[in-house]
Design an enzyme around this catalytic site. Sequence first.
Site, PDB file in Angstrom:
ATOM      1  N   LYS A  13       8.291  -8.911   1.227  1.00 44.12           N
ATOM      2  CA  LYS A  13       8.105  -8.692   2.677  1.00 44.12           C
ATOM      3  C   LYS A  13       6.751  -9.238   3.161  1.00 44.12           C
ATOM      4  O   LYS A  13       6.678  -9.946   4.156  1.00 44.12           O
ATOM      5  CB  LYS A  13       8.205  -7.188   3.009  1.00 44.12           C
ATOM      6  CG  LYS A  13       9.529  -6.556   2.584  1.00 44.12           C
ATOM      7  CD  LYS A  13       9.613  -5.084   2.968  1.00 44.12           C
ATOM      8  CE  LYS A  13       8.592  -4.205   2.262  1.00 44.12           C
ATOM      9  NZ  LYS A  13       8.759  -4.118   0.793  1.00 44.12           N
ATOM     10  N   ARG A  88      10.319   3.857   6.786  1.00 42.44           N
ATOM     11  CA  ARG A  88      10.730   4.075   5.397  1.00 42.44           C
ATOM     12  C   ARG A  88      11.513   5.363   5.234  1.00 42.44           C
ATOM     13  O   ARG A  88      11.910   5.693   4.115  1.00 42.44           O
ATOM     14  CB  ARG A  88       9.503   4.135   4.498  1.00 42.44           C
ATOM     15  CG  ARG A  88       9.153   2.791   3.838  1.00 42.44           C
ATOM     16  CD  ARG A  88       7.778   2.943   3.249  1.00 42.44           C
ATOM     17  NE  ARG A  88       7.549   2.247   2.039  1.00 42.44           N
ATOM     18  CZ  ARG A  88       6.663   1.252   1.905  1.00 42.44           C
ATOM     19  NH1 ARG A  88       6.010   0.796   2.939  1.00 42.44           N
ATOM     20  NH2 ARG A  88       6.454   0.718   0.730  1.00 42.44           N
ATOM     21  N   ARG A 127       1.412  -9.031  -9.249  1.00 38.07           N
ATOM     22  CA  ARG A 127       0.916  -9.346  -7.891  1.00 38.07           C
ATOM     23  C   ARG A 127      -0.615  -9.336  -7.850  1.00 38.07           C
ATOM     24  O   ARG A 127      -1.260  -8.473  -8.436  1.00 38.07           O
ATOM     25  CB  ARG A 127       1.471  -8.317  -6.907  1.00 38.07           C
ATOM     26  CG  ARG A 127       0.859  -8.428  -5.519  1.00 38.07           C
ATOM     27  CD  ARG A 127       1.708  -7.801  -4.450  1.00 38.07           C
ATOM     28  NE  ARG A 127       1.860  -6.367  -4.588  1.00 38.07           N
ATOM     29  CZ  ARG A 127       2.650  -5.625  -3.803  1.00 38.07           C
ATOM     30  NH1 ARG A 127       3.367  -6.207  -2.855  1.00 38.07           N
ATOM     31  NH2 ARG A 127       2.745  -4.331  -3.992  1.00 38.07           N
ATOM     32  N   ARG A 160      -3.665  -4.399  -6.940  1.00 41.38           N
ATOM     33  CA  ARG A 160      -3.573  -3.081  -6.298  1.00 41.38           C
ATOM     34  C   ARG A 160      -3.475  -1.980  -7.350  1.00 41.38           C
ATOM     35  O   ARG A 160      -2.781  -2.151  -8.355  1.00 41.38           O
ATOM     36  CB  ARG A 160      -2.327  -3.031  -5.394  1.00 41.38           C
ATOM     37  CG  ARG A 160      -2.595  -3.545  -4.010  1.00 41.38           C
ATOM     38  CD  ARG A 160      -1.354  -3.685  -3.181  1.00 41.38           C
ATOM     39  NE  ARG A 160      -0.470  -2.528  -3.163  1.00 41.38           N
ATOM     40  CZ  ARG A 160       0.633  -2.439  -2.436  1.00 41.38           C
ATOM     41  NH1 ARG A 160       0.975  -3.458  -1.647  1.00 41.38           N
ATOM     42  NH2 ARG A 160       1.382  -1.376  -2.460  1.00 41.38           N
ATOM     43  N   ARG A 171       7.419   4.485  -7.031  1.00 42.53           N
ATOM     44  CA  ARG A 171       7.595   3.834  -5.727  1.00 42.53           C
ATOM     45  C   ARG A 171       9.040   3.364  -5.545  1.00 42.53           C
ATOM     46  O   ARG A 171       9.597   3.478  -4.446  1.00 42.53           O
ATOM     47  CB  ARG A 171       6.615   2.666  -5.595  1.00 42.53           C
ATOM     48  CG  ARG A 171       5.174   3.175  -5.438  1.00 42.53           C
ATOM     49  CD  ARG A 171       4.162   2.088  -5.696  1.00 42.53           C
ATOM     50  NE  ARG A 171       4.308   0.958  -4.815  1.00 42.53           N
ATOM     51  CZ  ARG A 171       3.910  -0.276  -5.107  1.00 42.53           C
ATOM     52  NH1 ARG A 171       3.334  -0.527  -6.264  1.00 42.53           N
ATOM     53  NH2 ARG A 171       4.074  -1.236  -4.240  1.00 42.53           N
TER      54      ARG A 171
HETATM   55  P1  ADP Z   1       6.387  -6.605  -0.711  1.00 41.92           P
HETATM   56  O1  ADP Z   1       5.460  -6.873   0.465  1.00 41.92           O
HETATM   57  O2  ADP Z   1       7.828  -6.565  -0.323  1.00 41.92           O
HETATM   58  O3  ADP Z   1       5.978  -5.411  -1.529  1.00 41.92           O
HETATM   59  P2  ADP Z   1       5.181  -9.059  -1.782  1.00 41.92           P
HETATM   60  O4  ADP Z   1       5.393 -10.037  -0.673  1.00 41.92           O
HETATM   61  O5  ADP Z   1       3.802  -8.533  -1.933  1.00 41.92           O
HETATM   62  O6  ADP Z   1       6.263  -7.843  -1.692  1.00 41.92           O
HETATM   63  O7  ADP Z   1       5.684  -9.755  -3.127  1.00 41.92           O
HETATM   64  C1  ADP Z   1       5.571  -9.092  -4.390  1.00 41.92           C
HETATM   65  C2  ADP Z   1       5.147 -10.107  -5.460  1.00 41.92           C
HETATM   66  O8  ADP Z   1       6.227 -11.018  -5.692  1.00 41.92           O
HETATM   67  C3  ADP Z   1       3.928 -10.941  -5.086  1.00 41.92           C
HETATM   68  O9  ADP Z   1       3.154 -11.142  -6.235  1.00 41.92           O
HETATM   69  C4  ADP Z   1       4.537 -12.269  -4.587  1.00 41.92           C
HETATM   70  O10 ADP Z   1       3.675 -13.381  -4.829  1.00 41.92           O
HETATM   71  C5  ADP Z   1       5.811 -12.370  -5.414  1.00 41.92           C
HETATM   72  N1  ADP Z   1       6.925 -12.989  -4.675  1.00 41.92           N
HETATM   73  C6  ADP Z   1       7.257 -12.790  -3.370  1.00 41.92           C
HETATM   74  N2  ADP Z   1       8.352 -13.502  -3.044  1.00 41.92           N
HETATM   75  C7  ADP Z   1       8.738 -14.148  -4.180  1.00 41.92           C
HETATM   76  C8  ADP Z   1       9.817 -15.053  -4.496  1.00 41.92           C
HETATM   77  N3  ADP Z   1      10.725 -15.404  -3.581  1.00 41.92           N
HETATM   78  N4  ADP Z   1       9.886 -15.509  -5.754  1.00 41.92           N
HETATM   79  C9  ADP Z   1       8.968 -15.148  -6.695  1.00 41.92           C
HETATM   80  N5  ADP Z   1       7.944 -14.318  -6.457  1.00 41.92           N
HETATM   81  C10 ADP Z   1       7.814 -13.821  -5.217  1.00 41.92           C
HETATM   82  P1  AMP Z   2       3.207  -1.038   0.685  1.00 39.78           P
HETATM   83  O1  AMP Z   2       1.936  -1.794   0.894  1.00 39.78           O
HETATM   84  O2  AMP Z   2       4.215  -1.265   1.773  1.00 39.78           O
HETATM   85  O3  AMP Z   2       3.777  -1.256  -0.699  1.00 39.78           O
HETATM   86  O4  AMP Z   2       2.824   0.509   0.774  1.00 39.78           O
HETATM   87  C1  AMP Z   2       1.879   1.080  -0.121  1.00 39.78           C
HETATM   88  C2  AMP Z   2       1.925   2.593  -0.033  1.00 39.78           C
HETATM   89  O5  AMP Z   2       1.525   3.020   1.294  1.00 39.78           O
HETATM   90  C3  AMP Z   2       3.292   3.239  -0.259  1.00 39.78           C
HETATM   91  O6  AMP Z   2       3.583   3.427  -1.635  1.00 39.78           O
HETATM   92  C4  AMP Z   2       3.120   4.573   0.476  1.00 39.78           C
HETATM   93  O7  AMP Z   2       2.334   5.485  -0.269  1.00 39.78           O
HETATM   94  C5  AMP Z   2       2.287   4.153   1.697  1.00 39.78           C
HETATM   95  N1  AMP Z   2       3.145   3.740   2.838  1.00 39.78           N
HETATM   96  C6  AMP Z   2       3.242   2.504   3.385  1.00 39.78           C
HETATM   97  N2  AMP Z   2       4.122   2.497   4.406  1.00 39.78           N
HETATM   98  C7  AMP Z   2       4.607   3.756   4.500  1.00 39.78           C
HETATM   99  C8  AMP Z   2       5.567   4.391   5.341  1.00 39.78           C
HETATM  100  N3  AMP Z   2       6.225   3.709   6.308  1.00 39.78           N
HETATM  101  N4  AMP Z   2       5.821   5.720   5.145  1.00 39.78           N
HETATM  102  C9  AMP Z   2       5.169   6.405   4.203  1.00 39.78           C
HETATM  103  N5  AMP Z   2       4.274   5.875   3.349  1.00 39.78           N
HETATM  104  C10 AMP Z   2       3.985   4.553   3.499  1.00 39.78           C
END
Ligand code: ADP
Ligand code: AMP
Length: 216
Positions: A13, A88, A127, A160, A171
Amino acid sequence: MNILFMGPPGAGKGTQAERIVDTFGVPHISTGDAFRLAMKQGTPLGQKAKEYVDQGLLVPDEITNGIVRERLQLEDCNSGFLLDGFPRTLQQAEALDGMLAEMGRSIDHVVNLKVDRGLLLARLTGRRICKACGATYHVMFNPPVQEGVCDKCGGELYQRSDDTEAKVGTRLDEYISKTSLLLDYYSGKGLLREVNGEKEIDEVTGEITACLRGSL
Ligand code: ADP
Ligand code: AMP
């Protein structure tokens, strides 16, 4: 255009949002980023959020809804927004509908990035994020040119604290038990668009762009 990105943690995302906001000229609103910033600054909100984020649990709805409500009132949202990681829970989704109704607005598209659970662990534990500009990388799937350094701004990359194997499990369980039911909620409203998030990053961007332009 008012857009929501859905999908489990690690679905891509944030990666896609970085690209899509440039194309559609809307701000990227990530509740996860908002919590991490508040935690780094040590504000009362950050201290409260930390109790949950550190355990991989969702932050309570009333706290999270308050952040989004304030953010949506800012002027840059007049052109629309891309919400990433919110809502969420069903309660958050209903609260969002209420906020938007008050503003005389509504959601245009909900994009769900579909990725199998098996792949999510590898994505999350590999990541890396830029401390300065927030750009997202992956040690294997999307590495920077120079290890540990952001291609875009030269900033230092970090991992992270909730991207460890132990916390990722919690998660993903939170996603399944509390968030995945939102897919039915938005599907019932005719807003849901499914995109295969397992393809190459550029391909996924292309599919999302086509969905949002209404040509898919
Ligand atoms: P989210 O925001 O949904 O938690 P991220 O965008 O941070 O996910 O992506 C999670 C990890 O996967 C990151 O390290 C990113 O570089 C990698 N990633 C994202 N999209 C792809 C893809 N299409 N193919 C391979 N790796 C990806
Ligand atoms: P994310 O960066 O989206 O992976 O979110 C990291 C963490 O932030 C999650 O594991 C939750 O602890 C908190 N968080 C983010 N968005 C929400 C949401 N919409 N509702 C509740 N907790 C959230």
